[in-house]
Design a protein around this motif. Structure first.
Motif, mmCIF file in Angstrom:
data_model
loop_
_atom_site.group_PDB
_atom_site.id
_atom_site.type_symbol
_atom_site.label_atom_id
_atom_site.label_comp_id
_atom_site.label_asym_id
_atom_site.label_seq_id
_atom_site.Cartn_x
_atom_site.Cartn_y
_atom_site.Cartn_z
ATOM 1 N N ASN A 43 25.087 42.444 -73.738
ATOM 2 C CA ASN A 43 24.779 41.768 -73.041
ATOM 3 C C ASN A 43 22.849 40.900 -74.343
ATOM 4 O O ASN A 43 23.524 41.362 -75.219
ATOM 5 N N PRO A 44 23.057 39.855 -74.081
ATOM 6 C CA PRO A 44 22.264 39.352 -72.006
ATOM 7 C C PRO A 44 23.335 39.066 -71.239
ATOM 8 O O PRO A 44 23.484 38.583 -70.634
ATOM 9 N N ASN A 45 24.842 38.140 -72.343
ATOM 10 C CA ASN A 45 25.231 37.015 -71.786
ATOM 11 C C ASN A 45 26.749 37.518 -72.102
ATOM 12 O O ASN A 45 27.569 36.801 -72.637
ATOM 13 N N LYS A 46 27.016 39.135 -71.846
ATOM 14 C CA LYS A 46 28.452 39.265 -71.650
ATOM 15 C C LYS A 46 29.291 38.042 -70.976
ATOM 16 O O LYS A 46 30.580 38.276 -70.575
ATOM 17 N N GLU A 47 29.210 38.342 -70.156
ATOM 18 C CA GLU A 47 29.542 36.637 -68.802
ATOM 19 C C GLU A 47 28.582 36.094 -68.544
ATOM 20 O O GLU A 47 27.498 36.513 -68.443
ATOM 21 N N TYR A 48 28.696 34.894 -68.044
ATOM 22 C CA TYR A 48 27.920 33.748 -67.033
ATOM 23 C C TYR A 48 28.134 33.006 -66.238
ATOM 24 O O TYR A 48 29.574 32.610 -66.614
ATOM 25 N N PHE A 49 27.553 33.161 -65.538
ATOM 26 C CA PHE A 49 27.888 32.260 -64.027
ATOM 27 C C PHE A 49 27.738 30.952 -64.233
ATOM 28 O O PHE A 49 26.626 31.074 -64.064
ATOM 29 N N VAL A 50 28.499 29.660 -64.317
ATOM 30 C CA VAL A 50 27.948 28.668 -64.456
ATOM 31 C C VAL A 50 27.962 28.162 -62.791
ATOM 32 O O VAL A 50 26.958 26.648 -62.695
ATOM 33 N N GLY A 51 28.733 28.478 -61.575
ATOM 34 C CA GLY A 51 28.761 28.260 -60.811
ATOM 35 C C GLY A 51 30.005 26.718 -60.366
ATOM 36 O O GLY A 51 30.595 27.038 -60.759
ATOM 37 N N ALA A 52 28.913 25.694 -59.761
ATOM 38 C CA ALA A 52 30.094 24.410 -59.331
ATOM 39 C C ALA A 52 30.023 23.411 -60.313
ATOM 40 O O ALA A 52 28.978 22.889 -61.000
ATOM 41 N N VAL A 53 31.190 23.082 -61.061
ATOM 42 C CA VAL A 53 31.486 22.052 -61.571
ATOM 43 C C VAL A 53 32.524 20.664 -60.923
ATOM 44 O O VAL A 53 33.507 20.764 -60.841
ATOM 45 N N ASP A 54 31.588 19.755 -61.099
ATOM 46 C CA ASP A 54 32.807 18.450 -59.940
ATOM 47 C C ASP A 54 33.144 17.917 -60.831
ATOM 48 O O ASP A 54 33.380 18.410 -62.622
ATOM 49 N N SER A 55 35.052 17.851 -60.655
ATOM 50 C CA SER A 55 35.631 16.977 -61.114
ATOM 51 C C SER A 55 35.114 15.758 -61.983
ATOM 52 O O SER A 55 34.136 14.790 -61.882
ATOM 53 N N SER A 56 35.148 15.896 -63.299
ATOM 54 C CA SER A 56 34.661 14.601 -65.134
ATOM 55 C C SER A 56 33.098 15.232 -65.306
ATOM 56 O O SER A 56 32.872 14.274 -65.243
ATOM 57 N N GLU A 57 32.672 16.453 -64.294
ATOM 58 C CA GLU A 57 31.476 16.824 -65.218
ATOM 59 C C GLU A 57 31.510 18.358 -65.941
ATOM 60 O O GLU A 57 32.584 18.442 -66.032
ATOM 61 N N PHE A 58 30.352 18.711 -66.448
ATOM 62 C CA PHE A 58 30.468 19.614 -67.131
ATOM 63 C C PHE A 58 28.924 20.150 -66.931
ATOM 64 O O PHE A 58 28.180 19.872 -65.946
ATOM 65 N N ALA A 59 29.147 21.567 -67.226
ATOM 66 C CA ALA A 59 27.726 22.557 -66.901
ATOM 67 C C ALA A 59 27.655 23.922 -68.768
ATOM 68 O O ALA A 59 29.117 23.460 -68.495
ATOM 69 N N THR A 60 26.470 23.711 -68.933
ATOM 70 C CA THR A 60 26.996 24.189 -70.157
ATOM 71 C C THR A 60 26.520 26.068 -69.729
ATOM 72 O O THR A 60 26.432 25.879 -68.735
ATOM 73 N N PHE A 61 27.195 26.792 -70.509
ATOM 74 C CA PHE A 61 26.744 28.212 -71.042
ATOM 75 C C PHE A 61 26.650 28.529 -72.074
ATOM 76 O O PHE A 61 26.241 28.400 -73.407
#
Length: 488
Positions: free
Chosen positions: A390-408
């Motif tokens: 912990n605190p981030n042994k896993e991370y829920f990113v959620g939805a990522v559209d085509s050709s997009e990105f999200a941080t983790f």
């Protein structure tokens, strides 16, 4: 009659008496068969065994005797089962054991008569006999059994032959040979020993060239616990069916684990197995990709996928090549192929920092596919030297559209020798849950500003500040005391 006449008459009578031969006492010959021993308690039909007869020339005999004949007959029969002649002499009061090899073809309980003929010193012959009962039975120590006799002409079949030991002792030097109306690969098998109450099974690769009733013969040779070598043969009939080949090949374009593929299904509705199967995608006469397929059993199916990235859009011929009933054959089908929309979530912009043994990994989950991804989850994979924490042994990113990105951001306890941390990416595309593992480099992870180095520097600064304050206070006190003394 005068005295002279009487004297002459007396002489004549004496002469007559003297000329008559007086019979001598005949020589006494007294022999007997003391015993007859068998080398096998229960001989098998046709099996050679040894019958040992012990003949005694008794003390009551006048002298030695010659054994001229020793023979064995079944009671009521005039034919010899075995005979030996001119055996040798036996001294008075002595015995002689004479072995005689023989066999009996028919099973059952047999009454045998052992006969010995001897000749004494006067040339006279005497015969003695000895009754003997022998039970001739089929061997029951070893039992042969078969499995897998259902066969197809021209197709290799695995036939199991089991050897079971039903005797009280071990069977040794066991040799099994399978022959008959078939081509048998490696037809001879040997077992050093088979323990009582156990069995040994041998598998033979067997091919029948023709359909119909075909005979197999298993010949077993072994040595019993009594040291007797025996041979048992069992014949069986295999019902060999004609080979019927009825394959069907289907193919369709689809996706697998987010990639475009051609899924091909090869089914066999006949009674032969399809072996050494190879699938090929052919475009304009050229093979663009290929793969292997597991053997397809009779009445079964197998599925394989061909890499869709290597197949151009348009007409594609899928070819299945295989061996059936010893012959090479092919099946094919043609489809109109259009690559499916691609999916793929990867990691970019990775940055790693270390605080003690804990490494913090930051980056972007980038969707490089042409389809949107939902429920994207990143998690550290436990491995040697890597433990998710912990605190981030896993991370829920959620939805990522085509050709997009999200941080983790992920955290893991990482030993000093580890240079890469495995991270699993899971996401959903068109209702299909996909997963892959990537290795993220942490070899250059630098200590964070909040690490041990930062804490040490901050503590040192506080200490120096406190010393400056103390010195200032001390100096002020000293100046105050000096001023008061000066004024006074």
């Amino acid at each position: 009659m005068t005295r002279r006449s009487l004297a002459v008459a007396a002489m004549v009578v004496l002469s007559i008496v003297a000329g008559v031969a007086v019979p001598a006492a005949a020589a006494n010959t007294d022999v007997a068969i003391e015993s007859v021993d068998l080398s096998v308690d229960q001989p098998a039909p046709g099996e050679t065994f040894t019958l040992t007869t012990t003949i005694a020339n008794l003390e009551s005999s006048a002298g030695p005797v010659e054994v001229t004949d020793l023979y064995v007959r079944e009671a009521g029969s005039g034919e010899d089962l075995a005979r030996i002649e001119d055996v040798g002499s036996i001294a008075r009061g002595d015995t002689r054991s004479i072995p005689l090899t023989m066999s009996i073809e028919e099973p059952g309980e047999k009454k045998l008569i052992v006969n010995a003929v001897v000749r004494d010193g006067d040339g006279d012959f005497e015969s003695v006999s000895y009754p003997l009962y022998v039970d001739v039975q089929e061997p029951d120590e070893a039992v042969l059994s078969f499995a897998g006799l259902d066969s197809v002409a021209g197709e290799e079949t695995a036939i199991d032959v089991s050897v079971s030991n039903g005797d009280d002792g071990a069977l040794s030097n066991v040799r099994l040979e399978l022959t008959g109306d078939a081509d048998v690969e490696n037809p001879e098998r040997v077992s050093a020993s088979i323990a009582p109450g156990t069995q040994t099974t041998h598998t033979f690769a067997t091919t029948f060239d023709e359909p119909g009733d075909r005979t197999l013969s298993a010949t077993l040779t072994y040595k019993t616990d009594e040291g007797v070598t025996r041979t048992v043969t069992r014949n069986v009939t295999a019902d060999v069916e004609p080979a019927t080949l009825d394959p069907q090949l289907t193919a369709t374009g689809t996706t697998a684990n987010g990639s475009s593929v051609v899924r091909a299904t090869l089914s066999e509705f006949g009674n032969v197995e399809l072996r050494d199967v190879q699938l090929r995608a052919v475009v304009d006469g050229e093979t663009v990709t290929r793969t292997r397929l597991a053997d397809v059993p009779a009445g079964g199916s197998r599925v394989a996928t061909l890499d869709g990235s290597a197949i151009p859009a348009g007409e594609v011929t899928i070819v299945a090549e295989y061996t059936a009933a010893g012959e090479t054959a092919t099946s094919e089908t043609t489809i109109s192929y259009a690559p499916a929309p691609s999916t793929g979530v990867t990691v970019t912009g990775v940055d790693a920092s270390r605080s003690g043994g804990v490494v913090t990994i930051s980056g972007d989950a980038a969707n490089v596919g042409s389809l949107d991804a939902s429920s994207v989850v990143m998690r550290v994979v436990a491995s040697e030297g890597v433990t998710p924490v912990n605190p981030n042994k896993e991370y829920f990113v959620g939805a990522v559209d085509s050709s997009e990105f999200a941080t983790f951001q992920l955290t893991a306890n990482v030993s000093a020798s580890v240079t890469a941390v495995p991270v699993r990416i899971e996401y959903t595309v068109d209702g299909e849950r996909l997963s892959r593992v990537v290795e993220l480099d942490v070899s250059d992870a630098a200590p964070s500003s909040g690490g041990q180095g930062g804490s040490g520097g901050s503590g040192l600064s506080l200490l120096l500040g406190a010393l400056v304050v103390l010195l200032a206070v001390a100096l002020g006190v000293a100046l105050t005391i000096a001023y008061r003394r000066y004024r006074d």
